[in-house]
Design an enzyme around this catalytic site. Structure first.
Site, mmCIF file in Angstrom:
data_model
loop_
_atom_site.group_PDB
_atom_site.id
_atom_site.type_symbol
_atom_site.label_atom_id
_atom_site.label_comp_id
_atom_site.label_asym_id
_atom_site.label_seq_id
_atom_site.Cartn_x
_atom_site.Cartn_y
_atom_site.Cartn_z
ATOM 1 N N TYR A 70 -55.859 -68.167 -57.792
ATOM 2 C CA TYR A 70 -56.562 -67.836 -59.037
ATOM 3 C C TYR A 70 -55.533 -67.661 -60.141
ATOM 4 C CZ TYR A 70 -59.779 -65.783 -62.380
ATOM 5 O OH TYR A 70 -60.529 -65.544 -63.503
ATOM 6 N N TYR A 80 -64.765 -74.424 -63.048
ATOM 7 C CA TYR A 80 -64.236 -73.057 -62.972
ATOM 8 C C TYR A 80 -65.030 -72.211 -61.980
ATOM 9 C CZ TYR A 80 -62.133 -68.698 -64.434
ATOM 10 O OH TYR A 80 -61.454 -67.515 -64.458
#
Ligand SMILES: [Zn+2]
Lengths: 383, 154
Positions: free
Chosen positions: A338, A288
């Site tokens: 994103y 991440y």
């Protein structure tokens, strides 16, 4: 090994196009990616009986279910904490299927955040009642500021240089330039441009920050047995974990013994405890990356390199195409899109199918993680 | 997007004594009446002994710079006019996990309240530097912490 091990598989995936601004609503985007992921798997929408998403997801589960034409649902859950949720939502559906409570699950996320006014930090109230009341009024406004504090401390403790941190953004941009879905496809980035970029929150510059994107992602999960009947090569969920650190506080986690450990430490220990693999078996990872320092911290806390040594570890293109540990091989949040880490999940599945645009040869295990800085989650995928 | 600086709710009984002390220029944190453990942020129970009996203890306000960032736009309008500005984490002397947030500013008339203060020269922001907290009154019910380098304290 835990009893979840390899008992479920991801058999379908889909994503919308990724762009700064898409015309469709979040619900319409959700419908499209769920329909497409089910078609990818060869599963009829009426067979879906389990749904999971993020507490931050806009469209409600029932709206999606009735629009897509799902049948009766027997499991529905939401995982909290934004960027920490993606792998956790998959884990919860996998558990429901593994224990027999449900049979066909969908995890999805849609997100329209391209517009500046839609940023969460810009929507603060004039009076703050939650834990951010101690930090936002003095100017610690945005997630990037909170991560910048961790990055500066890490630089102080371990001597990390900007040129080393830049390796994360540069490697991911290289991956994105192989991936036509990526928002930064055909937009190369070099070190000089990185070093000259404007600051967002020192020591972090523009390229240390994720994109702001509109987009949606969905995956389909079934039992390992059922997966044999699906259209795609099954990608097994070998291990799954959620984790929250001791004395932890969301984002402003500066009140515990080791603020740099975030929530990955707790997530990682529980992930490896259930696995018959070890960190050295990982040849490709999706970590991440809302902000580039999180990749370095995750490399360390998941055991992919020793604590304090990530800066040296990533030097020389380790994370890029052809490197010894390619990371975020679609371009990730920094250079693909994103979508709260859900695109990292899809890329992990693609690596295990052998269909990534930055395919790692002979990869048979992929680590996928959610955010280091919030209550988190992770998966080990296997083919 | 709000135009003014966001402020804390100060009348929540869970932490109102902190905000009242801040208006007096004092830094207080919760202290367990049974075992003495200090805790911040505030919470109803002591994580060491599970006591609900909570008092408040005045701290020295001294500590050291744990980390800092320098924020640049895009920011809320109320902050954009000050940008770039530093925000620091100070680790307080009384316990290593007691860390609070605020800007490091130049000293001078260190009485603390009301006046606009200049940020320190960024070259003086060195991790480990000794700091002293002062409070700046920004609303009738709110005073927020600022930090002075110890050498700068009048
Ligand atoms: Zn106690």
């Amino acid at each position: 090994m835990g009893s979840l091990s390899d008992s479920t598989a991801i058999v379908g995936l889909a994503e919308s196009e990724y762009a700064r601004s898409l015309g469709a609503s979040e619900l319409e985007l959700s419908c499209r990616v769920v329909r497409d992921a089910l078609a990818d798997a060869g599963v009829d929408p009426r067979e879906v009986d389990a749904l999971a998403s993020f507490t931050m997801e806009g469209p409600a589960d029932f709206e999606l279910a009735r629009a897509v034409g799902m049948g009766e649902l027997n499991f529905f859950s939401q995982v909290a904490h934004g960027g920490g949720a993606a792998c956790g939502a998959v884990a919860q559906v996998a558990m429901a299927i593994s224990c027999g409570m449900a049979q066909v699950g969908v995890v999805w996320r849609s997100r329209k955040r391209g517009a500046k006014s839609s940023r969460v930090w810009a929507q603060v109230n004039d009076r703050i009642s939650d834990q951010w009341k101690y930090s936002r009024p003095v100017g610690l406004l945005r997630p990037v500021d909170e991560v910048a504090l961790m990055a500066r401390r890490y630089m102080h403790e371990y001597g990390l240089k900007r040129e080393q941190l830049a390796e994360v953004a540069l490697a991911q941009r290289e991956h994105a330039n192989l991936n036509p879905r990526a928002a930064m496809y055909e937009k190369p980035l070099d070190l000089a441009t990185y070093l000259d970029a404007r600051w967002i929150s020192e020591p972090l510059c523009l390229y240390d920050n994720c994109l702001e994107s509109d987009g949606a992602v969905a995956v389909v999960i079934v039992s390992a047995e059922r997966a044999r009947d699906c259209r795609t090569r099954p990608v097994f969920i070998h291990s799954a974990s959620q984790g929250m650190g001791e004395q932890y506080q969301v984002m402003t986690n500066f009140h515990c013994d080791d603020p740099l450990a975030g929530c990955s430490g707790a997530t990682a220990r529980n992930l490896w405890r259930q696995a018959d693999a070890v960190p050295a078996d990982v040849k490709v990872a999706q970590l991440y990356d809302a902000f580039s320092p999180l990749v370095l911290l995750s490399l360390e806390t998941y055991g992919l390199c020793p604590v304090g040594e990530a800066g040296g570890f990533v030097e020389g293109g380790t994370l890029g195409p052809g490197g010894s540990l390619p990371v975020n091989t679609s371009g990730g949040s920094l250079s693909e899109a994103y979508v709260h880490g859900m695109n990292l999940l899809n890329e992990g599945v693609r690596q295990m199918r052998g269909s990534s645009t930055s395919q790692v040869e002979d990869a048979d295990l992929c680590l996928v993680t959610s955010a280091h800085v919030v209550p988190s989650s992770a998966l080990l995928l296997r083919n | 997007m709000i135009d003014e600086r966001p402020l804390p709710v100060t009348d929540d009984p869970a932490d109102a004594p902190m905000w009242e002390a801040a208006l007096r220029g004092e830094l207080v944190v919760q202290a367990c009446v049974d075992c003495g453990r200090l805790r911040f942020p505030p919470r109803p129970m002591c994580p060491d002994c599970q006591s609900l009996d909570t008092g408040w203890q005045k701290l020295s306000g001294r500590g050291k710079l744990w980390s800092y960032c320098v924020a640049h736009p895009p920011l809320l309008p109320a902050f954009e006019k000050d940008a770039p500005y530093n925000v620091a984490v100070i680790q307080l002397d009384e316990a290593p996990t007691l860390r609070i947030f605020g800007r490091v500013v130049r000293g001078g008339a260190a009485s603390g309240s009301g006046e606009a203060r200049e940020p320190v020269d960024p070259s003086l922001l060195v991790i480990g530097a000794r700091l002293q907290v002062v409070f700046e009154k920004v609303a009738d019910d709110v005073a927020l912490p600022l930090f002075l380098l110890e050498d700068d304290v009048a």
